[in-house]
Motif scaffolding. Structure first.
Motif, short mmCIF file in Angstrom:
data_model
loop_
_atom_site.label_atom_id
_atom_site.label_comp_id
_atom_site.label_asym_id
_atom_site.label_seq_id
_atom_site.Cartn_x
_atom_site.Cartn_y
_atom_site.Cartn_z
N ARG A 69 0.83 -1.20 0.00
CA ARG A 69 0.00 0.00 0.00
C ARG A 69 0.87 1.26 0.00
N GLU A 70 1.97 1.22 0.74
CA GLU A 70 2.90 2.36 0.76
C GLU A 70 3.54 2.56 -0.61
N ALA A 71 3.89 1.46 -1.25
CA ALA A 71 4.58 1.55 -2.54
C ALA A 71 3.63 1.96 -3.66
N HIS A 72 2.34 1.71 -3.49
CA HIS A 72 1.39 1.98 -4.56
C HIS A 72 1.34 3.46 -4.90
N GLU A 73 1.43 4.32 -3.87
CA GLU A 73 1.40 5.76 -4.12
C GLU A 73 2.60 6.19 -4.96
N VAL A 74 3.75 5.59 -4.70
CA VAL A 74 4.96 5.93 -5.46
C VAL A 74 4.84 5.42 -6.90
N THR A 75 4.35 4.21 -7.08
CA THR A 75 4.23 3.66 -8.43
C THR A 75 3.19 4.41 -9.25
N GLU A 76 2.12 4.88 -8.60
CA GLU A 76 1.12 5.68 -9.32
C GLU A 76 1.74 6.98 -9.81
N CYS A 77 2.48 7.65 -8.92
CA CYS A 77 3.17 8.88 -9.31
C CYS A 77 4.16 8.61 -10.43
N LEU A 78 4.89 7.51 -10.32
CA LEU A 78 5.87 7.13 -11.34
C LEU A 78 5.20 6.89 -12.69
N HIS A 79 4.02 6.27 -12.67
CA HIS A 79 3.27 6.03 -13.89
C HIS A 79 2.95 7.34 -14.62
N TRP A 80 2.41 8.32 -13.90
CA TRP A 80 2.03 9.57 -14.53
C TRP A 80 3.25 10.37 -14.96
N PHE A 81 4.30 10.33 -14.15
CA PHE A 81 5.52 11.05 -14.50
C PHE A 81 6.14 10.48 -15.76
N LEU A 82 6.30 9.17 -15.83
CA LEU A 82 6.89 8.54 -17.02
C LEU A 82 5.99 8.72 -18.24
N SER A 83 4.68 8.74 -18.03
CA SER A 83 3.77 8.96 -19.14
C SER A 83 3.96 10.35 -19.72
N PHE A 84 4.20 11.33 -18.86
CA PHE A 84 4.46 12.69 -19.34
C PHE A 84 5.80 12.76 -20.07
N VAL A 85 6.80 12.07 -19.53
CA VAL A 85 8.12 12.06 -20.19
C VAL A 85 8.02 11.40 -21.56
N ARG A 86 7.32 10.29 -21.64
CA ARG A 86 7.26 9.50 -22.87
C ARG A 86 6.21 10.00 -23.85
N GLY A 87 5.14 10.64 -23.34
CA GLY A 87 4.06 11.05 -24.20
C GLY A 87 3.08 9.94 -24.49
N ARG A 88 3.19 8.83 -23.79
CA ARG A 88 2.28 7.69 -23.89
C ARG A 88 2.08 7.14 -22.49
N ARG A 89 0.91 6.53 -22.22
CA ARG A 89 0.65 5.97 -20.90
C ARG A 89 1.58 4.78 -20.69
N VAL A 90 2.53 4.96 -19.78
CA VAL A 90 3.54 3.94 -19.49
C VAL A 90 3.01 3.04 -18.38
N GLY A 91 2.84 1.77 -18.69
CA GLY A 91 2.27 0.84 -17.73
C GLY A 91 3.30 0.31 -16.76
N ILE A 92 2.90 0.19 -15.50
CA ILE A 92 3.72 -0.45 -14.48
C ILE A 92 2.97 -1.71 -14.05
N ALA A 93 3.57 -2.85 -14.27
CA ALA A 93 2.88 -4.12 -14.02
C ALA A 93 3.82 -5.12 -13.37
N LEU A 94 3.23 -6.19 -12.88
CA LEU A 94 3.97 -7.29 -12.24
C LEU A 94 4.86 -6.75 -11.12
N ALA A 95 4.23 -6.03 -10.19
CA ALA A 95 4.98 -5.58 -9.02
C ALA A 95 5.18 -6.75 -8.07
N SER A 96 6.42 -7.05 -7.75
CA SER A 96 6.75 -8.18 -6.88
C SER A 96 7.42 -7.66 -5.62
N GLY A 97 7.02 -8.21 -4.47
CA GLY A 97 7.59 -7.78 -3.20
C GLY A 97 8.48 -8.84 -2.59
#
Length: 297
Positions: A69-97
């Motif tokens: 749950r703590e990591a999810h906030e960071v990965t969500e932010c990372l998704h939108w940030f990378l999407s802005f950098v790339r200009g396409r929705r960058v998917g983050i998947a298969l998160a393993s702990g």
């Protein structure tokens, strides 16, 4: 996406500039790009499919464990940030702990595996504000983005809307006039009123974004008013003016203007003071421009 740090591969032996190292609010993020991404990316774009481009690691600098749950906030932010950098929705998947010592094989036996953390767009070649040389500025830019995600929910929601519209406006599968409207929707998040030319000019002035644009890439170099061109094109599209419907060249210029405004407004919100790829000035990959100063409005 080119990295800022080299990694070494032993078979075959080579060095690849493919690693990003970012830190923010007690988190360390490592992103490694596939050293052979060009081949798989070309196949993915040909098939309008998907490609695994990077693999990453999220950790605490102090080595302390954390929950998903703590990591999810960071990965969500990372998704939108990378999407802005790339200009396409960058998917983050298969998160393993993993844990320090969950069993006999701590790095092979994850405690948790979670598919589908974020959405992803099909592979496509697009030209965003990011270009070669800007990669070393991404660490500070992500830190600023993460601060907004953590502390300012209203601005975070607006950035999600703007970045989402930006990615749609860059989608080459959508007709050019609809891409203009998508970008315009992103700009409309800046006001609760009708986004007419005076309102847009006021928004640009407040954010120190130039209205007068000189296009040296495809134009004659004669400056034009971006707000006038964009608003007129948008109105002609929405009201389907048969007498003055923009031709293709005018639609392309309106589209580029809309992207330019969106890019600079988002970068301003992230507090960016570095460089970016100015789509009206860059004639080659790696051409960077400084953020406009207050004297260019």
């Amino acid at each position: 996406m080119v990295g800022s740090t080299y990694t070494r591969y032993d078979d075959p032996l080579k060095l690849t500039l493919n690693r990003h190292l970012w830190s923010s609010d007690g988190w360390q993020i490592t992103l490694d790009g596939d050293p052979d991404i060009r081949q798989s990316w070309e196949r993915a774009t040909d098939d309008r499919g998907f490609a695994l481009t990077h693999c990453g690691r999220l950790a605490r600098p102090d080595g302390e464990p954390f929950g998903f749950r703590e990591a999810h906030e960071v990965t969500e932010c990372l998704h939108w940030f990378l999407s802005f950098v790339r200009g396409r929705r960058v998917g983050i998947a298969l998160a393993s702990g993993f844990a320090e010592d969950p069993g006999p094989r701590p790095l092979q036996e994850p405690l948790i595996m979670h598919w589908g953390v974020t959405h992803v767009d099909q592979a496509a070649e697009v030209e965003s504000w990011f270009t070669l040389g800007v990669e070393r500025e991404l660490d500070g830019l992500f830190r600023s983005c993460h601060r907004i995600w953590r502390d300012d929910g209203q601005l975070a929601r607006q950035l999600r809307m703007m970045i989402g519209a930006y990615c749609v406006a860059l989608d080459p599968s959508i007709p050019i006039d609809m891409r203009v409207l998508a970008g315009y929707i992103g700009l409309e998040t800046e006001t609760t009123r009708n986004l007419n030319r005076p309102t847009l000019k006021s928004i640009l002035k407040d954010s120190r974004v130039p209205d007068r644009i000189t296009d040296i890439v495809h134009g004659s170099g004669q400056p034009f008013s971006g707000s006038k061109l964009l608003v007129n094109a948008r109105n002609a599209i929405v009201h389907h003016s048969t007498a003055g419907y923009p031709d293709f060249d005018r639609l392309v210029r309106a589209w580029k203007t809309c992207l330019y405004f969106l890019e600079l407004l988002i970068l301003r919100k992230l507090g960016h003071t570095g460089t970016f790829c100015d789509r009206f000035q860059a004639k080659a990959v790696g051409t960077r421009s400084n953020m406009p100063d207050t004297g260019t409005v």
